[in-house]
Design an enzyme around this catalytic site. Structure first.
Site, PDB file in Angstrom:
ATOM      1  N   ASP A 135      -3.807  10.676  -1.038  1.00 37.91           N
ATOM      2  CA  ASP A 135      -4.593  10.983   0.472  1.00 37.91           C
ATOM      3  C   ASP A 135      -5.975  11.350  -0.049  1.00 37.91           C
ATOM      4  O   ASP A 135      -5.901  12.025  -0.931  1.00 37.91           O
ATOM      5  CB  ASP A 135      -3.889  11.880   1.128  1.00 37.91           C
ATOM      6  CG  ASP A 135      -2.295  11.531   1.696  1.00 37.91           C
ATOM      7  OD1 ASP A 135      -2.451  10.386   1.904  1.00 37.91           O
ATOM      8  OD2 ASP A 135      -1.493  12.216   2.003  1.00 37.91           O
TER       9      ASP A 135
ATOM     10  N   ASP B  14      -0.847  23.530   5.324  1.00 32.00           N
ATOM     11  CA  ASP B  14       0.116  24.357   5.445  1.00 32.00           C
ATOM     12  C   ASP B  14       0.512  25.205   4.096  1.00 32.00           C
ATOM     13  O   ASP B  14       0.381  26.406   4.303  1.00 32.00           O
ATOM     14  CB  ASP B  14       1.702  23.446   5.453  1.00 32.00           C
ATOM     15  CG  ASP B  14       2.055  22.216   4.739  1.00 32.00           C
ATOM     16  OD1 ASP B  14       1.048  22.179   3.641  1.00 32.00           O
ATOM     17  OD2 ASP B  14       2.793  21.514   4.994  1.00 32.00           O
TER      18      ASP B  14
ATOM     19  N   ASP C 141       2.015   8.601  -3.060  1.00 34.53           N
ATOM     20  CA  ASP C 141       0.724   8.246  -2.435  1.00 34.53           C
ATOM     21  C   ASP C 141      -0.260   9.245  -2.834  1.00 34.53           C
ATOM     22  O   ASP C 141      -0.164  10.213  -3.065  1.00 34.53           O
ATOM     23  CB  ASP C 141       0.853   7.776  -1.026  1.00 34.53           C
ATOM     24  CG  ASP C 141       1.462   8.944  -0.468  1.00 34.53           C
ATOM     25  OD1 ASP C 141       1.188   9.891  -0.505  1.00 34.53           O
ATOM     26  OD2 ASP C 141       2.512   8.491   0.395  1.00 34.53           O
TER      27      ASP C 141
END
Ligand code: ATP
Ligand code: MG
Length: 460
Positions: free
Chosen positions: A71, A145, A69
């Site tokens: 983002d 992260d 996907d």
């Protein structure tokens, strides 16, 4: 204030000015984005906002993997994004973002965030409590992260913006936490699981400084809300690399907090074989784009706990089926405290387990009834794993494999003699309710228990 100032002065802090990689310096092209990703970023640009593809998709494209996907990160607030699209919904309370629907696609559009600072930003273990302060793109990169996950691709110019050395790390196939590892893992212990999952899935090496504190910080997983842990476990188990990931979780000392007794189970030869077979089977299905049911997977992971509890109860003289139902409930209850397995999965898990004793029944009409049970397929797949691990005879699994594909005459011939004593015996394919106890007597099979079978019938 002082903390923020110190952070700025701290050596090793990534430069505020990013490195920009033009289209001649990398291979990602606009044409590799989905139609939705292209149209949503274009609309945001036209409205005067910044709009970048960010996170896993950029990382995957750099690695030559097709992203699952896309983002989008923008400087527009959710309230500014929503009116630009016909079908857009602001979601999330802790982390507000916009879901933009474009055809069959759903694009996640999130506003640049800054890392939270200050005394009340974290709990007593250093876990971040909130994540909703808007910031600049540079802030947004640093609160992510791993360096590989903090790259921004501008579809307009086909450039990559890199504040944290992510491009170099991806090229070196290195997974590196942004900032000081202990602090970043304390802020969100799920990052430890993400490190292991992403490394296994993408064949990246966890950078030694990132890996070093994991074993010591592993107990912090206990503070993560169960629902979040379930989401992460599900991602991990359905990644197509579950076998590897679980092995790596064990190596990093992370497995124990996730599934109680997992270590104990894996130390039993049958348990290891069963889980290995289950994970190999799941991974093969995921990679072949076949459906995988999370309920089935959790049923396999918890089965040996059920077996241990069930056997202990039977040894105390409890009847097999009530003992099985008690064992199922107690295992699921214990598990719910750690990983909140959603109720809708629990029902299926229980069905898969409770159908297992019925595979022993191979006389009369019972096999026909079982074969038509809505959950037969899952329960049968589960039986195959039990046979593969040596828990039940392979001959039993083979019998069901043959029975399933056999025609009416062959099925009839396959039936075991009905050894029920006094009660009326009927060997037919009729769908009529039959109350006698079918016994099998086949080598290695558990003796049938008439009482128990009645209960299993009621459990349909
Ligand atoms: P996957 O391929 O599994 O989707 P992903 O990196 O895209 O991997 P997501 O959970 O979709 O994972 O997260 C999207 C992005 O959000 C990540 O790439 C990362 O930049 C950021 N992110 C996700 N989880 C965290 C976290 N726990 N802490 C900081 N940043 C995170
Ligand atoms: Mg993602």
């Amino acid at each position: 204030m002082i903390r923020r100032l110190l952070a700025r002065l701290m050596p090793g802090r990534p430069a505020a000015k990013p490195r920009v990689f033009g289209p001649d310096k990398h291979s990602i092209r606009r044409s590799q984005l989905s139609a939705g990703a292209r149209s949503v970023t274009r609309k945001l640009h036209e409205a005067g906002f910044e709009a970048f593809i960010v996170g896993g998709a950029v990382r995957d494209l750099l690695l030559g993997i097709e992203p699952k996907d896309f983002d989008i990160a923008t400087n527009a607030t959710p309230e500014q994004v929503k009116p630009l699209f016909r079908r857009a919904f602001i979601i999330g309370r802790r982390f507000r973002l916009v879901h933009v629907h474009a055809g069959a696609e759903v694009l996640e559009v999130s506003t640049y965030r800054a890392a939270q600072t200050g005394e009340d930003a974290t709990d007593e273990h250093g876990r971040l409590l909130s994540d909703n302060v808007y910031g600049t793109q540079a802030d947004d990169a640093r609160r992510r992260d791993f360096t590989a996950n903090a790259l921004y691709f501008d579809p307009e110019t086909e450039t990559i913006v890199d504040y944290v050395g992510g491009v170099a790390d991806v090229r070196a196939r290195r997974l590196k936490l942004i900032g000081p590892p202990v602090t970043r893992f304390r802020e969100d212990p799920v990052r430890m699981l993400r490190a292991v999952r992403l490394a296994a899935k993408l064949s990246l090496a966890i950078e030694p400084k990132t890996a070093a504190p994991i074993a010591k910080l592993a107990p912090l997983i206990q503070n993560v809300p169960p629902a979040r842990l379930f989401d992460e476990m599900q991602k991990l188990l359905l990644s197509g690399h579950a076998a590897e990931t679980l092995k790596s979780l064990r190596a990093h000392g992370l497995a124990h907090g996730l599934l109680p007794l997992l270590d104990v189970i894996l130390e039993q030869p049958l348990g290891t074989r069963f889980i290995d077979a289950a994970l190999a089977n799941t991974d093969a299905r995921v990679r072949a784009d076949k459906g995988v049911s999370p309920a089935f997977l959790f049923a396999t992971l918890l089965w040996h706990e059920v077996l241990v509890t069930w056997n202990a109860r039977k040894a105390k003289g409890e009847k097999p089926l009530p003992a099985l139902f008690e064992a199922m409930d107690s295992v699921l209850e214990a598990q719910a405290a750690r990983i909140a397995i959603p109720r809708r999965f629990e029902a299926t898990i229980k069905e898969i387990w409770s159908l297992q004793p019925r595979f022993e029944q191979r006389a009369g009409t019972r096999p026909y009834r079982l074969a038509e049970h809505p959950r037969f397929r899952a329960a049968y797949d589960f039986l195959l794993l039990r046979a593969e691990s040596g828990e039940v005879p392979q001959a039993l699994a083979d019998w069901w494999t043959r029975f399933e594909s056999a025609g009416p005459d062959e099925r009839e011939a396959m039936l075991k003699p009905d050894e029920a004593p006094a009660r009326k015996r009927r060997r037919s394919r009729s769908r009529g309710r039959k109350r006698s106890a079918d016994s099998d007597g086949g080598a290695g099979d558990a003796p049938a228990d008439g009482d128990a079978q009645d209960q299993a019938d009621h459990a349909d």
